[in-house]
Design an enzyme around this catalytic site. Structure first.
Site, short mmCIF file in Angstrom:
data_model
loop_
_atom_site.label_atom_id
_atom_site.label_comp_id
_atom_site.label_asym_id
_atom_site.label_seq_id
_atom_site.Cartn_x
_atom_site.Cartn_y
_atom_site.Cartn_z
CE LYS A 1 -4.81 -2.11 1.54
NZ LYS A 1 -4.80 -2.79 2.67
CE LYS B 1 -13.43 -7.08 3.78
NZ LYS B 1 -12.96 -7.12 4.99
CE LYS C 1 -5.82 -9.05 -0.62
NZ LYS C 1 -6.23 -9.23 1.18
P1 TYM Z 1 -9.63 -8.71 6.89
O1 TYM Z 1 -11.45 -7.99 6.94
O2 TYM Z 1 -9.17 -8.55 5.73
O3 TYM Z 1 -10.15 -9.83 6.10
C1 TYM Z 1 -10.72 -11.15 6.46
C2 TYM Z 1 -10.31 -12.52 6.67
O4 TYM Z 1 -11.04 -13.00 4.93
C3 TYM Z 1 -9.22 -13.54 4.54
N1 TYM Z 1 -9.36 -13.09 2.91
C4 TYM Z 1 -9.04 -13.88 1.99
N2 TYM Z 1 -9.45 -15.60 2.16
C5 TYM Z 1 -9.00 -15.33 1.37
N3 TYM Z 1 -8.88 -15.27 0.35
C6 TYM Z 1 -8.85 -14.07 -0.25
N4 TYM Z 1 -8.93 -13.35 -1.79
C7 TYM Z 1 -9.18 -13.35 0.72
N5 TYM Z 1 -9.46 -12.07 1.18
C8 TYM Z 1 -9.94 -12.04 2.15
C9 TYM Z 1 -8.36 -12.54 5.23
O5 TYM Z 1 -6.64 -13.20 5.47
C10 TYM Z 1 -9.11 -12.32 7.07
O6 TYM Z 1 -8.65 -14.17 7.74
N6 TYM Z 1 -6.49 -7.82 9.45
C11 TYM Z 1 -7.55 -8.76 9.51
C12 TYM Z 1 -8.87 -8.15 10.30
C13 TYM Z 1 -8.23 -8.98 12.10
C14 TYM Z 1 -7.66 -10.02 12.77
C15 TYM Z 1 -7.40 -9.21 14.07
C16 TYM Z 1 -8.03 -11.49 11.86
C17 TYM Z 1 -7.85 -8.30 13.02
N7 TYM Z 1 -7.88 -8.38 14.17
C18 TYM Z 1 -7.76 -11.15 14.97
C19 TYM Z 1 -7.75 -12.40 12.85
C20 TYM Z 1 -7.75 -11.88 13.80
C21 TYM Z 1 -7.72 -8.37 8.20
O7 TYM Z 1 -7.73 -7.03 7.70
O8 TYM Z 1 -8.42 -9.29 7.66
#
Ligand code: TYM
Length: 343
Positions: free
Chosen positions: A119, A212, A209
């Site tokens: 980013k 969002k 990937k």
């Molecule tokens: P976030 O909100 O961007 O995404 C949520 C979860 O979705 C998974 N994900 C995917 N898995 C497979 N293929 C894809 N294309 C794909 N895009 C997104 C992400 O890997 C994630 O598991 N930092 C984290 C949120 C978070 C978190 C935490 C997770 C904050 N604190 C503590 C676990 C534990 C995030 O931005 O996910």
């Protein structure tokens, strides 16, 4: 003996897509449905993570509530005391522990985080926030506050999980056993019955990937997509000119992605899907099958979403937040004592 904890968080900006659903939401909900007698299950909305990059703040509150609705529509049971559904910002210990952990984290280590590098490379360092820079520390604290052992996440979060283990071990080595160190990544995959982290690819550009933050949304299937729109997105997915269906992620990433998606929709393995369609030259017929099953999945998911009860969700949020403040504060106190802030 206290139960081990399975924990994950899913951010509330924009709509959730099938990558979020299959990468993190479904694995924890499956555990919530089947193993809550052995494990505590924490599913939370990391609302403080929502604005590491700019967002429309006027819709944040509604998006947070919508996330909770989506979890329930996806099958999260609410009538179970071992299952906790909460909003991060309602547990202030997340922010407090993050400040402490920040002071034991190197600038270089955060600068090497792939998401930050990507980013900041795109927009320039001055255009990205300090929040984006140190959000892996907040994420680590989200996990460590609750002594979590297993954290279902997609492949893009693996580096953050490894950092969580690093900071926990670093502080344990220096101050004694203050944190439970989450299981290593390979054991996490084994626990969730996978050989690697999931990464659903963008339908139009399978080299990246599904995300969002994709501006057009054309290569992304959102859980809120009209089933007919989703059908068209699948039919328009980029494939290749080999005219041969096989599960080859390197040379046929578009077809392999569709195989992954169909396997997830059917709750089976990519190899089983490959075996059914292997060698076929007719990509159109294969896409039709994926499109039909996707449309049906979205239709039934959206029907369930219509019937969730906001009052039940609010009650669950409040009950869980009270309980989670107790758990998080007790970890925070342990750390405060260890580093000399409390007697
Ligand atoms: P976030 O909100 O961007 O995404 C949520 C979860 O979705 C998974 N994900 C995917 N898995 C497979 N293929 C894809 N294309 C794909 N895009 C997104 C992400 O890997 C994630 O598991 N930092 C984290 C949120 C978070 C978190 C935490 C997770 C904050 N604190 C503590 C676990 C534990 C995030 O931005 O996910």
């Amino acid at each position: 003996m206290t139960k081990q904890v399975i924990l994950t968080g899913i951010r509330a900006n924009n709509d959730l897509h099938i990558g979020n659903y299959f990468g993190a939401m479904l694995p924890i909900i499956d555990m919530a449905k089947t193993r809550s007698d052995e494990f505590d299950i924490n599913l939370f909305i990391p609302d403080l993570h929502s604005f590491t990059t700019p967002i429309d703040h006027s819709t944040l509150n509604e998006s947070i509530m919508n996330n909770a609705r989506v979890f329930v529509a996806a099958g999260l049971p609410l009538d179970n005391d071992a299952i906790h559904l909460y909003r991060q910002s309602y547990v202030p210990a997340h922010s407090e522990l993050t400040w402490i952990a920040d002071c034991f984290t190197g600038m270089g280590e955060m600068g090497r985080m792939i998401q930050y590098k990507e980013k900041s490379y795109k927009s320039g360092e001055d255009q990205v926030s300090v929040g984006l820079f140190n959000y892996p520390v907040l994420m680590a604290c989200d996990i460590l506050l609750y002594n979590a052992a297993y954290v279902p996440v997609g492949d893009d979060q693996t580096q953050h999980l490894e950092f969580t283990r690093d900071i926990a071990e670093r502080m344990n080595n220096r101050f004694g056993e203050v944190f439970t160190v989450p299981e290593p990544v390979v054991r996490q995959h084994a626990f969730f019955g996978k050989d690697q982290g999931l990464r659903i690819k963008d339908l139009l550009d399978p080299s990246k990937k599904m995300s969002k933050s994709d501006e057009t949304g054309k290569g992304v299937i959102f859980l809120s997509d009209d089933p007919e729109v989703a059908r068209k997105k699948i039919m328009g997915a980029t494939t290749d000119d080999k005219a041969n269906i096989q599960y080859d992620k390197v040379n046929q990433p578009g077809i392999a992605n569709l195989i992954d998606i169909l396997a997830l929709l059917r709750n089976t393995s990519p190899l089983e899907v490959e075996a059914e369609f292997k060698g076929s030259q007719r990509y159109g017929d294969f896409k039709q099958v994926v499109a039909d099953e996707m449309a049906e999945f979205l239709r039934s998911f959206q029907e369930r979403l219509q019937s969730v009860d906001d009052q039940l969700i609010l009650h669950k949020l409040e009950t869980s937040e009270a309980a989670m403040n107790d758990v998080a504060n007790s970890t925070l106190l342990r750390v405060q004592r260890a580093i000399g802030l409390r007697a």
